[in-house]
Design an enzyme around this catalytic site. Sequence first.
Site, PDB file in Angstrom:
ATOM      1  CG  ASP A 126      -0.533  -0.495   2.521  1.00  0.00           C
ATOM      2  OD1 ASP A 126       0.599   0.064   2.749  1.00  0.00           O
ATOM      3  OD2 ASP A 126      -0.911  -1.240   3.101  1.00  0.00           O
ATOM      4  CE  LYS A 148      -5.308  -0.117   4.198  1.00  0.00           C
ATOM      5  NZ  LYS A 148      -5.102  -0.467   5.464  1.00  0.00           N
ATOM      6  CG  MET A 182      -3.024   7.313  11.090  1.00  0.00           C
ATOM      7  SD  MET A 182      -4.218   5.964  11.196  1.00  0.00           S
ATOM      8  CE  MET A 182      -3.890   4.865  12.432  1.00  0.00           C
TER       9      MET A 182
HETATM   10  N1  SAH Z   1       1.649   0.124  10.955  1.00  0.00           N
HETATM   11  C1  SAH Z   1       1.983   1.348  10.758  1.00  0.00           C
HETATM   12  C2  SAH Z   1       1.091   2.561  10.955  1.00  0.00           C
HETATM   13  C3  SAH Z   1       0.154   2.273   9.929  1.00  0.00           C
HETATM   14  S1  SAH Z   1      -0.927   3.790  10.229  1.00  0.00           S
HETATM   15  C4  SAH Z   1       3.375   1.285  11.721  1.00  0.00           C
HETATM   16  O1  SAH Z   1       3.358   0.487  12.629  1.00  0.00           O
HETATM   17  O2  SAH Z   1       4.076   2.194  11.669  1.00  0.00           O
HETATM   18  C5  SAH Z   1      -0.355   5.020   9.310  1.00  0.00           C
HETATM   19  C6  SAH Z   1       0.367   5.990  10.166  1.00  0.00           C
HETATM   20  O3  SAH Z   1       1.716   5.649  10.833  1.00  0.00           O
HETATM   21  C7  SAH Z   1       0.548   7.486   9.627  1.00  0.00           C
HETATM   22  O4  SAH Z   1      -0.455   8.268   9.604  1.00  0.00           O
HETATM   23  C8  SAH Z   1       1.471   8.067  10.417  1.00  0.00           C
HETATM   24  O5  SAH Z   1       1.338   8.524  11.676  1.00  0.00           O
HETATM   25  C9  SAH Z   1       2.382   7.003  10.722  1.00  0.00           C
HETATM   26  N2  SAH Z   1       3.625   6.780   9.823  1.00  0.00           N
HETATM   27  C10 SAH Z   1       3.961   5.656   9.127  1.00  0.00           C
HETATM   28  N3  SAH Z   1       5.185   5.904   8.748  1.00  0.00           N
HETATM   29  C11 SAH Z   1       5.558   6.908   8.816  1.00  0.00           C
HETATM   30  C12 SAH Z   1       6.918   7.662   8.938  1.00  0.00           C
HETATM   31  N4  SAH Z   1       7.736   7.357   8.229  1.00  0.00           N
HETATM   32  N5  SAH Z   1       6.832   8.987   9.432  1.00  0.00           N
HETATM   33  C13 SAH Z   1       5.945   9.386  10.491  1.00  0.00           C
HETATM   34  N6  SAH Z   1       4.882   8.767  10.468  1.00  0.00           N
HETATM   35  C14 SAH Z   1       4.663   7.514   9.976  1.00  0.00           C
END
Ligand code: SAH
Length: 494
Positions: free
Chosen positions: A266, A288, A401
């Site tokens: 995604d 997504k 998020m």
């Molecule tokens: N499963 C993922 C989270 C998915 S929800 C995890 O464990 O990281 C998606 C959210 O993850 C985004 O809205 C943001 O808040 C965060 N996120 C994912 N990658 C990121 C990054 N490189 N830097 C900052 N926030 C990130």
Amino acid sequence: MSEDGPDPAAAATTPYLPMFLRACGQKAAVVGGGLVAARRVETLARAGALVSIYAPRLDEEEFAPLSERFAFTHVAREPAHADLAGCLVCYIATGDPAADERLHAALAGAGPPINVADRSDLSDFISPSILDRAPLVVAVSTGGASPLLGRMLRARLETLIPAAYGRLAAFAGRMRAQVNSKLRSPVARRRFWERVLDGPIAELALARNEPAAEAALVEALDRATESGEGPWLGEVYLVGAGPGDADLLTFRALRLMQKADVVLYDRLVDPSIVDLARREAERIYVGKRRADHALPQEEISDLLVRLAREGKRVLRLKGGDPFIFGRGGEEIEKLAEHGIPFQVCPGVTAATACAAYAGIPLTHRDHAQACVFVTGHGRDGPLDLDWETLIKPNQTVAIYMGLDRVEELMQAFVARGGDPALPAAIIDNGARVNQRVVVGTLADLAAKARAANLRGPTIVIVGTVVSLREKLNWYAPEGATQRPRDLPPAGGAQ
Ligand code: SAH
């Protein structure tokens, strides 16, 4: 015999013949009592050789630990020709090049092939660098050109071949006779083993569940036919791809990516990571963005089931960790219901990645004894968070998020009694080359974030740990103007 034809020496690509010699129970000699000799003794002893060491003295530090694990004989003199009779090999490694050369001249022709340390020109054989996953052994040789390069390659292989491969080799060894007795044709055997060693059965063995692996193999063998065809079931790997930098993938993630027939990924997964999947793998974007789900969750689950049923190895690649705000659990529930084998591989989650790359420890004895991960994305309605829990002192809150609602979030903290001066930070594209960090307080973070025009994804961190960044900020992504702290200022006095 004809004198014509290619010259054997010129036709040789390497002057060495690779092989594994059976040394167990055989006599072997090592001349020398220092570090290099000790390594040779160890290699021989591990292979079960009966080792005699010829040296005036044995280095205590090197040999004491060896003597606890292995038996060997110490002879406190130089060896004579007769000593080498019946020996499988002889290593000369006294640590003194002149002595090595003299001993080689004296012992050459005594019988066994001789290896002289660091002198491939004098050696009848050379020792490879060894990756030991017994019974699996990988030997690397550079033909004596650069033993160091051989060792570096060995280190690389170390990361590619997990320790558990030894178990897999042992498992295959135990099952071999049974497979051979059922499948007569070499082609059928090869197909059978290809599926076993590259599929869910091997994964069971690698995961240390040998009884289940054995049961699955026996069952597969029952169904296997001489044509090699069989009703093979696929499997699904739910893999966390980390925050975006391929460097933060786990070895296991990379290994599973290299096995996949199909990849479902995604938006949060960086293209450079998707590129690391097996070249031939089909890639399916199931992206997504909050509003425009490219494929509804339901359909993703159904797709996983369908592809696995076709016998494919399906990689479901998710940003960060699949079990942290990733709906990974929901996606694999259906697999469990349909009895499709799956495994979950954790990834570095955004909060820990952002914290590390922003120099903000999530816990710290002087600041926070707990850390809470929450999502700032309520299901379209108002934020529905457990403020009682979030507002506690000595705690860090990491908000996923939260970008769209950072204003509302910060206000809510203050409205529930949070100190407006409490440090807070927002990390955009954490752990990536375009990372940006905005630091403020509950009172002003939202305005600062707006001014910085952040695009996301972002993590918001609230708590006094944020103040540690001033000291611990170490990450200066490419192109950033920031300089590492310990360098003198440009043009400054040295
Ligand atoms: N499963 C993922 C989270 C998915 S929800 C995890 O464990 O990281 C998606 C959210 O993850 C985004 O809205 C943001 O808040 C965060 N996120 C994912 N990658 C990121 C990054 N490189 N830097 C900052 N926030 C990130």
